[in-house]
Design a protein around this motif. Sequence first.
Motif, PDB file in Angstrom:
ATOM      1  N   HIS B  15       3.709  51.842 -25.106  1.00  6.77           N
ATOM      2  CA  HIS B  15       4.795  52.775 -25.426  1.00  6.77           C
ATOM      3  C   HIS B  15       5.936  52.115 -26.184  1.00  6.77           C
ATOM      4  CE1 HIS B  15       2.972  55.819 -22.814  1.00  6.77           C
ATOM      5  NE2 HIS B  15       2.682  54.807 -22.035  1.00  6.77           N
ATOM      6  N   TRP B  16       5.644  50.948 -26.766  1.00  2.33           N
ATOM      7  CA  TRP B  16       6.725  50.217 -27.405  1.00  2.33           C
ATOM      8  C   TRP B  16       7.276  50.906 -28.645  1.00  2.33           C
ATOM      9  CZ3 TRP B  16       5.961  44.187 -27.186  1.00  2.33           C
ATOM     10  CH2 TRP B  16       6.094  43.808 -25.847  1.00  2.33           C
ATOM     11  N   ASN B  17       6.475  51.819 -29.217  1.00  3.70           N
ATOM     12  CA  ASN B  17       7.002  52.539 -30.378  1.00  3.70           C
ATOM     13  C   ASN B  17       8.218  53.387 -29.989  1.00  3.70           C
ATOM     14  OD1 ASN B  17       5.514  54.238 -28.819  1.00  3.70           O
ATOM     15  ND2 ASN B  17       4.331  55.148 -30.483  1.00  3.70           N
ATOM     16  N   ARG B  18       8.391  53.585 -28.657  1.00  4.47           N
ATOM     17  CA  ARG B  18       9.560  54.355 -28.220  1.00  4.47           C
ATOM     18  C   ARG B  18      10.762  53.469 -27.919  1.00  4.47           C
ATOM     19  NH1 ARG B  18       6.481  57.292 -23.730  1.00  4.47           N
ATOM     20  NH2 ARG B  18       8.530  57.645 -22.808  1.00  4.47           N
ATOM     21  N   LEU B  19      10.591  52.183 -28.059  1.00  2.00           N
ATOM     22  CA  LEU B  19      11.723  51.277 -27.841  1.00  2.00           C
ATOM     23  C   LEU B  19      12.770  51.512 -28.919  1.00  2.00           C
ATOM     24  CD1 LEU B  19      10.351  47.688 -27.187  1.00  2.00           C
ATOM     25  CD2 LEU B  19      11.769  49.047 -25.668  1.00  2.00           C
ATOM     26  N   GLN B  20      14.014  51.602 -28.498  1.00  3.37           N
ATOM     27  CA  GLN B  20      15.081  51.809 -29.478  1.00  3.37           C
ATOM     28  C   GLN B  20      16.138  50.741 -29.278  1.00  3.37           C
ATOM     29  OE1 GLN B  20      15.714  54.287 -31.740  1.00  3.37           O
ATOM     30  NE2 GLN B  20      13.773  55.356 -31.462  1.00  3.37           N
ATOM     31  N   LEU B  21      16.724  50.328 -30.376  1.00  7.20           N
ATOM     32  CA  LEU B  21      17.834  49.402 -30.301  1.00  7.20           C
ATOM     33  C   LEU B  21      19.113  50.222 -30.423  1.00  7.20           C
ATOM     34  CD1 LEU B  21      18.238  46.333 -30.138  1.00  7.20           C
ATOM     35  CD2 LEU B  21      18.417  46.323 -32.615  1.00  7.20           C
ATOM     36  N   ASP B  22      19.946  50.162 -29.392  1.00  8.01           N
ATOM     37  CA  ASP B  22      21.210  50.886 -29.467  1.00  8.01           C
ATOM     38  C   ASP B  22      22.153  50.099 -30.377  1.00  8.01           C
ATOM     39  OD1 ASP B  22      23.839  51.756 -29.046  1.00  8.01           O
ATOM     40  OD2 ASP B  22      23.307  52.595 -27.089  1.00  8.01           O
ATOM     41  N   PRO B  23      22.477  50.687 -31.550  1.00  8.54           N
ATOM     42  CA  PRO B  23      23.256  49.904 -32.516  1.00  8.54           C
ATOM     43  C   PRO B  23      24.644  49.554 -31.978  1.00  8.54           C
ATOM     44  CG  PRO B  23      22.986  52.191 -33.265  1.00  8.54           C
ATOM     45  CD  PRO B  23      22.184  52.038 -31.998  1.00  8.54           C
ATOM     46  N   LYS B  24      25.183  50.355 -31.081  1.00  8.20           N
ATOM     47  CA  LYS B  24      26.535  50.077 -30.574  1.00  8.20           C
ATOM     48  C   LYS B  24      26.532  48.975 -29.535  1.00  8.20           C
ATOM     49  CE  LYS B  24      29.007  54.404 -31.235  1.00  8.20           C
ATOM     50  NZ  LYS B  24      28.131  55.475 -30.736  1.00  8.20           N
ATOM     51  N   THR B  25      25.710  49.169 -28.498  1.00 10.59           N
ATOM     52  CA  THR B  25      25.737  48.181 -27.411  1.00 10.59           C
ATOM     53  C   THR B  25      24.844  46.980 -27.702  1.00 10.59           C
ATOM     54  OG1 THR B  25      23.928  49.303 -26.297  1.00 10.59           O
ATOM     55  CG2 THR B  25      26.154  49.958 -25.677  1.00 10.59           C
ATOM     56  N   ARG B  26      24.011  47.104 -28.749  1.00 10.31           N
ATOM     57  CA  ARG B  26      23.061  46.058 -29.077  1.00 10.31           C
ATOM     58  C   ARG B  26      22.177  45.689 -27.888  1.00 10.31           C
ATOM     59  NH1 ARG B  26      23.308  43.790 -33.956  1.00 10.31           N
ATOM     60  NH2 ARG B  26      25.148  44.241 -35.195  1.00 10.31           N
ATOM     61  N   THR B  27      21.733  46.704 -27.202  1.00 12.74           N
ATOM     62  CA  THR B  27      20.760  46.470 -26.137  1.00 12.74           C
ATOM     63  C   THR B  27      19.559  47.351 -26.404  1.00 12.74           C
ATOM     64  OG1 THR B  27      21.896  48.144 -24.836  1.00 12.74           O
ATOM     65  CG2 THR B  27      22.391  45.850 -24.327  1.00 12.74           C
ATOM     66  N   VAL B  29      17.006  50.141 -25.548  1.00 10.10           N
ATOM     67  CA  VAL B  29      16.919  51.332 -24.712  1.00 10.10           C
ATOM     68  C   VAL B  29      15.461  51.507 -24.332  1.00 10.10           C
ATOM     69  CG1 VAL B  29      17.459  53.778 -24.558  1.00 10.10           C
ATOM     70  CG2 VAL B  29      18.783  52.305 -26.084  1.00 10.10           C
ATOM     71  N   ARG B  30      15.157  51.287 -23.036  1.00 11.22           N
ATOM     72  CA  ARG B  30      13.760  51.403 -22.615  1.00 11.22           C
ATOM     73  C   ARG B  30      13.575  52.532 -21.634  1.00 11.22           C
ATOM     74  NH1 ARG B  30      13.403  45.537 -19.552  1.00 11.22           N
ATOM     75  NH2 ARG B  30      14.995  44.628 -20.856  1.00 11.22           N
ATOM     76  N   LYS B  31      14.535  53.444 -21.626  1.00 11.60           N
ATOM     77  CA  LYS B  31      14.438  54.600 -20.723  1.00 11.60           C
ATOM     78  C   LYS B  31      13.130  55.338 -20.943  1.00 11.60           C
ATOM     79  CE  LYS B  31      18.525  56.819 -18.921  1.00 11.60           C
ATOM     80  NZ  LYS B  31      19.707  56.498 -19.744  1.00 11.60           N
ATOM     81  N   GLY B  32      12.494  55.709 -19.846  1.00 11.87           N
ATOM     82  CA  GLY B  32      11.299  56.539 -19.955  1.00 11.87           C
ATOM     83  C   GLY B  32      10.044  55.759 -20.303  1.00 11.87           C
ATOM     84  N   THR B 123       5.149  36.031 -21.082  1.00 16.26           N
ATOM     85  CA  THR B 123       5.309  37.474 -20.944  1.00 16.26           C
ATOM     86  C   THR B 123       5.362  38.091 -22.340  1.00 16.26           C
ATOM     87  OG1 THR B 123       7.670  37.035 -20.752  1.00 16.26           O
ATOM     88  CG2 THR B 123       6.464  37.431 -18.743  1.00 16.26           C
ATOM     89  N   ILE B 124       5.031  39.381 -22.416  1.00 15.55           N
ATOM     90  CA  ILE B 124       5.005  39.990 -23.751  1.00 15.55           C
ATOM     91  C   ILE B 124       6.372  40.489 -24.192  1.00 15.55           C
ATOM     92  CG2 ILE B 124       2.618  40.721 -24.056  1.00 15.55           C
ATOM     93  CD1 ILE B 124       3.555  43.414 -22.858  1.00 15.55           C
ATOM     94  N   ASP B 125       7.294  40.668 -23.257  1.00 14.42           N
ATOM     95  CA  ASP B 125       8.598  41.177 -23.710  1.00 14.42           C
ATOM     96  C   ASP B 125       9.510  40.040 -24.163  1.00 14.42           C
ATOM     97  OD1 ASP B 125       8.767  40.259 -21.136  1.00 14.42           O
ATOM     98  OD2 ASP B 125       9.927  41.931 -20.356  1.00 14.42           O
ATOM     99  N   GLY B 126       9.869  39.160 -23.217  1.00 15.29           N
ATOM    100  CA  GLY B 126      10.667  37.991 -23.609  1.00 15.29           C
ATOM    101  C   GLY B 126       9.787  36.968 -24.290  1.00 15.29           C
TER     102      GLY B 126
END
Lengths: 336, 264
Positions: B15-27, B29-32, B123-126
Amino acid sequence: MSDQVESKIWVFVEQRRHVVAEVGLELLGKARSLAEPLQWKVAAVLVGHELDALAEMVLSFGVDEALVADDALLEHYCNQAYVKAVEGAIRQYEPQALLLGATAMGTDFAPRLAARLRTGLSAHCIDLDLTPDGQLLSLVPGWGGNVMARISCPKTRPQVATVLPGVFPVPEPGRARGRMVSLNPQLQPEDLGYRVVETKREEAPKSGLETAEVVVAGGWGVGSKADWTRVEELAAALNGAVGATRPPVDEGWAEEKQMIGQSGRTVRPRLYIGLGISGHMHHLVGVKSSELSVAINSDPKAAIFEHCHVGLVGDLKEIVPPLVEAIKQYSQQEPG
Amino acid sequence: MRIIVCVKPVPDPKHWNRLQLDPKTRTLVRKGIPGTINPLDRHALEAALTLREQEGGEVLVVSMAPEDSQPVLKEALAMGADRAVLLSDRVFAGSDTLGTAYVLSVGIERLGEFDLILCGDETIDGGTAQVSAQLAEFLGTPNVMHVSGLEVSPGKPWLARSQIEHGYTLVEIEPPMVLSVVKTINTPRYVTLMNILEAEQKPIEVWSANDVTLSEPWAGLAGSPTQMADLFAPERKGMAEMITGDPKEQAAKLADRLHRLGFC
Ligand SMILES: Cc1cc2nc3c(=O)[nH]c(=O)nc-3n(C[C@H](O)[C@H](O)[C@H](O)COP(=O)(O)OP(=O)(O)OC[C@H]3O[C@@H](n4cnc5c(N)ncnc54)[C@H](O)[C@@H]3O)c2cc1C
Ligand SMILES: Nc1ncnc2c1ncn2[C@@H]1O[C@H](COP(=O)(O)O)[C@@H](O)[C@H]1O
């Protein structure tokens, strides 16, 4: 000879059986360019046994000091012994930064050493910067290359980083001007932690990728094992080698040794052509140094078009056959 | 034999295509995005289960993660682990690899003696591939990474095969030890419905910072030596020069260019 070590950036130059890993030399070049504005000195760190010839060799890459930890117990790589061999010198001489290649050895040695020193380590970096106040900023791809993070290590020293092989060029050797310093490791057999029984080079037939002048790589978009011949035909027409991204390898269309990128090989061809490749950082780090890069992809928004020189939007099944024909015709015009 | 497997819950890569980078907080977004066991950790767990079948003993799973990661630990129990411990506390949040390895080490110290700790190589994320070696350093045991084979015979040193560039190293090593595995070591087993039902009976303990002894300051964001100075989408170098036309024209134009450059 004064044994005071002055270098602020240390580069671990990995060797096995007196063969150095190229990434160590790449990092010597990068370390020198990072150090220059701050007028810092650069050291190469060698760990092993009977290293005099290698020390001469690294000095020819313009480093100020070659720090040599030489002991019969260090002949085979063993992480705990290696950590012990350099830990004392780091505590004594307090370098600001330590760079290592993200190799099988580097990715095992660096974290143990960093934990021993209770300092920060950034992994698999694809770029490095040094701020005027001496902070090392490392660029690290994460999340399958979907994001990039810049990592700093503000409070502890040394700042340690492992860097992917092939990111920086190997510098030209020249006249040696630095000196050799022995680190005098003083190890006991108990320091080893484990015993190396044997180290085998598997006859992984050279894929020819690393030295190829032309590399044609195929990705998931090639579609099937039957269609993989398109990649091979184009490579053959250009006298080039065939590479792949990870999905074709996982699917069995291509072999493991053909994979290019972070987990695979790094290529430096004059010409790279990517067919049906989306352009994840994991793959792109392996083709970054291609002189001319061309991509054929049916998706105009594919990330690879942001990273290559020449792009063709279209179906590779329709473009590759006439391309192979046209190339063959040119080659026939001027044989040899 | 007592085997501990370190398992990290990660956002499911499907589901990584749903990963979003919040341009403001620079974090990120992995909700859902549902969590799952880090893929290589399944291989670590498989190696542990095989060894238990061979030598007897127990397999414990340890994870440092937010409390809502319990379903991921259930997966590990369904695969066959006997018991799971989740180290979860706000104090642990934001740990870098030194912090993670440190927190895991104090959790493992509370669990008591062990013969073997198994981790995934990375790990695949970090994807840092640092935690296993750092964990071994904190625990003071030997460690081997990139393990693609393991031979255990009672009363003798174990044999671990570690992949290196173009080959492997075979090492003799004695427990207790930390090994981190690569995916060629085995094929993880499938989980059946029966396994899932059985897992319901197995305990997951949640330990907070109060349940362990933190004598060093490395846990959590505040204690971590590395910091994320910036997070961004990969740099765009600018668009490539595009060759347009119908496929035949595109092919002809590209061939012409390659010819002029001397490639054909
Ligand atoms: C830790 C880690 C390490 C990794 N290491 C590597 C590595 O070393 N090397 C590597 O390659 N990957 C690696 N990966 C995987 C990497 O993240 C990507 O998943 C992979 O590179 C994507 O390959 P791809 O571009 O072939 O496939 P996709 O991303 O699926 O892209 C396929 C592309 O083909 C295009 N396409 C489809 N049909 C056609 C057609 N008919 N004609 C033209 N174009 C078409 C599509 O538009 C799409 O852009 C790694 C991943 C992780 C997590
Ligand atoms: N938060 C965590 N909880 C449990 N195990 C972990 C955690 N983070 C990392 N690990 C283990 O360490 C291995 C390497 O992780 P990393 O160094 O983050 O790539 C993983 O495959 C896990 O086995």
